[in-house]
Motif scaffolding. Sequence first.
Motif, PDB file in Angstrom:
ATOM      1  N   THR A   2      21.661  53.834  12.679  1.00 49.77           N
ATOM      2  CA  THR A   2      21.085  52.623  13.274  1.00 49.77           C
ATOM      3  C   THR A   2      21.449  52.514  14.751  1.00 49.77           C
ATOM      4  OG1 THR A   2      20.785  51.171  11.352  1.00 49.77           O
ATOM      5  CG2 THR A   2      21.408  50.102  13.386  1.00 49.77           C
TER       6      THR A   2
ATOM      7  N   HIS B  43      17.471  46.727  15.830  1.00 46.03           N
ATOM      8  CA  HIS B  43      18.624  46.511  14.966  1.00 46.03           C
ATOM      9  C   HIS B  43      18.260  46.760  13.502  1.00 46.03           C
ATOM     10  CE1 HIS B  43      20.746  45.016  18.423  1.00 46.03           C
ATOM     11  NE2 HIS B  43      19.865  44.046  18.607  1.00 46.03           N
TER      12      HIS B  43
ATOM     13  N   GLY C 159      24.222  46.248  22.299  1.00 46.65           N
ATOM     14  CA  GLY C 159      24.380  45.264  21.235  1.00 46.65           C
ATOM     15  C   GLY C 159      25.831  44.978  20.905  1.00 46.65           C
TER      16      GLY C 159
ATOM     17  N   ASP D  13      24.712  47.041  11.562  1.00 51.55           N
ATOM     18  CA  ASP D  13      23.294  46.763  11.803  1.00 51.55           C
ATOM     19  C   ASP D  13      22.955  46.609  13.286  1.00 51.55           C
ATOM     20  OD1 ASP D  13      22.497  46.717   9.060  1.00 51.55           O
ATOM     21  OD2 ASP D  13      23.488  44.778   8.870  1.00 51.55           O
ATOM     22  N   ILE D  14      23.856  47.006  14.168  1.00 46.85           N
ATOM     23  CA  ILE D  14      23.646  46.826  15.608  1.00 46.85           C
ATOM     24  C   ILE D  14      23.073  48.106  16.201  1.00 46.85           C
ATOM     25  CG2 ILE D  14      24.722  46.280  17.812  1.00 46.85           C
ATOM     26  CD1 ILE D  14      26.865  44.756  16.331  1.00 46.85           C
ATOM     27  N   TYR D  15      22.017  47.952  16.987  1.00 49.91           N
ATOM     28  CA  TYR D  15      21.347  49.081  17.647  1.00 49.91           C
ATOM     29  C   TYR D  15      21.788  49.169  19.101  1.00 49.91           C
ATOM     30  CZ  TYR D  15      17.489  51.872  19.624  1.00 49.91           C
ATOM     31  OH  TYR D  15      16.742  52.825  20.271  1.00 49.91           O
TER      32      TYR D  15
ATOM     33  N   GLY E   7      16.396  50.853  13.783  1.00 45.49           N
ATOM     34  CA  GLY E   7      17.028  51.865  14.626  1.00 45.49           C
ATOM     35  C   GLY E   7      17.003  53.250  14.024  1.00 45.49           C
TER      36      GLY E   7
END
Length: 472
Positions: A351, A127, A332, A326-328, A131
């Motif tokens: 990311t 994250h 997620g 910000d999520i990979y 990423g």
Amino acid sequence: MSLYDNSPALNRRSLLRASGIATAGVSVAQILDRPIGDQIAHLTQNVRRASSPSELKITDMRIAVVAGVPFTSPIVRIDTNQGISGYGEVRDDADKRYALMLKSRILGENPCNVEKIFKIIKQFGGHGRQGGGVSGVEMALWDLTGKAFEVPVYQLLGGKYRDKVRLYTDTAGSETPDEYAAQMKKKIDEFGYTFVKMDVGIELIRKIPGTLTGAGPWGDLGQYDLDPPSDSYGSTEHPFTGIEITDKGMDEIAKFPAAMREAIGWDIPLGIDHIGHFGVNSAVRLARRLEEYSLAYLEDLQPWFHHKEFKQITSSSSTPIMTGEDIYGVDGFRPLLDGRTCDYVHPDIATAGGILETKRIGDLAQEHNIPMFIHYAGSPIGAMAAAHVAAATENFMALEQHSSEVDFWEDLVTGLPKPLVDKGYYQVSDAPGLGLELVDDVVKEHLAEGEKYFATTKEWDDWKISHDRQWS
């Protein structure tokens, strides 16, 4: 006989005859005596392509780190044995080594096997900026594949829903509402944007007495340091700062969207981001307080992994709530979507895992009747990668353009129609791959301090010294 006849008589011989293969100076009998690979090669000899895709191999990967676009962006270049290269981009302000550590794991692979390579390197992403390496490499693979087959990336994703991609712009902020609104109005008039976003953080009201409680220990509330200490405001999750916003503070924050609406009117959607680190109760109250301005969204009012808190905010106000930059990886996003914890998802292509993974996130969101915005704040390379995803994803809403103040931004690349931002939109190129090449002199002029232009990375060729498999 038609090529689409289902009769048993339509065997390989009749297919070759119907395709006119014998007119090329080679008889059907001669072709049928050759290996199947030769037959296919002969049959497709007139298909336009830039290389022999089945024989492509990755021979090198190098990085050029560009500064001020508006942040620092490591550009990835993957080279092949057939002289074509593909470009990708690591997330803004991320370490180039997130990508370099993957080099030894992709050398010798066929770059057109994008999904296979992604599954090899996926475990090395994470994250946030972690990423960036996997995402940048994945973008470059798609650029290479499109160039090899002479088709644009959006076509490889299943085709496009739109010829141009709507942008929302961010702008340099100001401590006064009227000045901030004037800056945004100027940008709208200059570039024709039809969607805008403003950063309105509690640091803007920090010095006004009676606006915040619990802020004393945190100083000026700065949160943008590249590597803030673990006990700093910027590194402390929202519920743990102890900060809450007073009624007076709510009114002071509301002055910003009020001035913006006065300047730009009501037809243009307005989002708000970077509001600050404070508890969920203040987040709920703020979302309600700003309802009168019909905001497009409030972004990241809590850390994205605080699912219950997001659900509480979303359920308590008519102001749309958004998160996701910000999520990979698509996994997620599943808890957010399954729990209906937000109104919009907002992956960053640099990311989330790159081009295909961002497309998958959009498709998963559509299954839950949730639209997708795309976050992005880097060079034209990642911007165009995001544009191809946006073109190919039905529930796409708008893509961030964070570089309007960067004079040299579009000069970094060639091959695309200029200006890149045309009346608030990107035009989606029909050229192969991402449709661009770098302008060497411009990139060299704006390299980050101490960086070289795609310097050799031989030290990473044999860096793989671990057993990567995650199961027994």
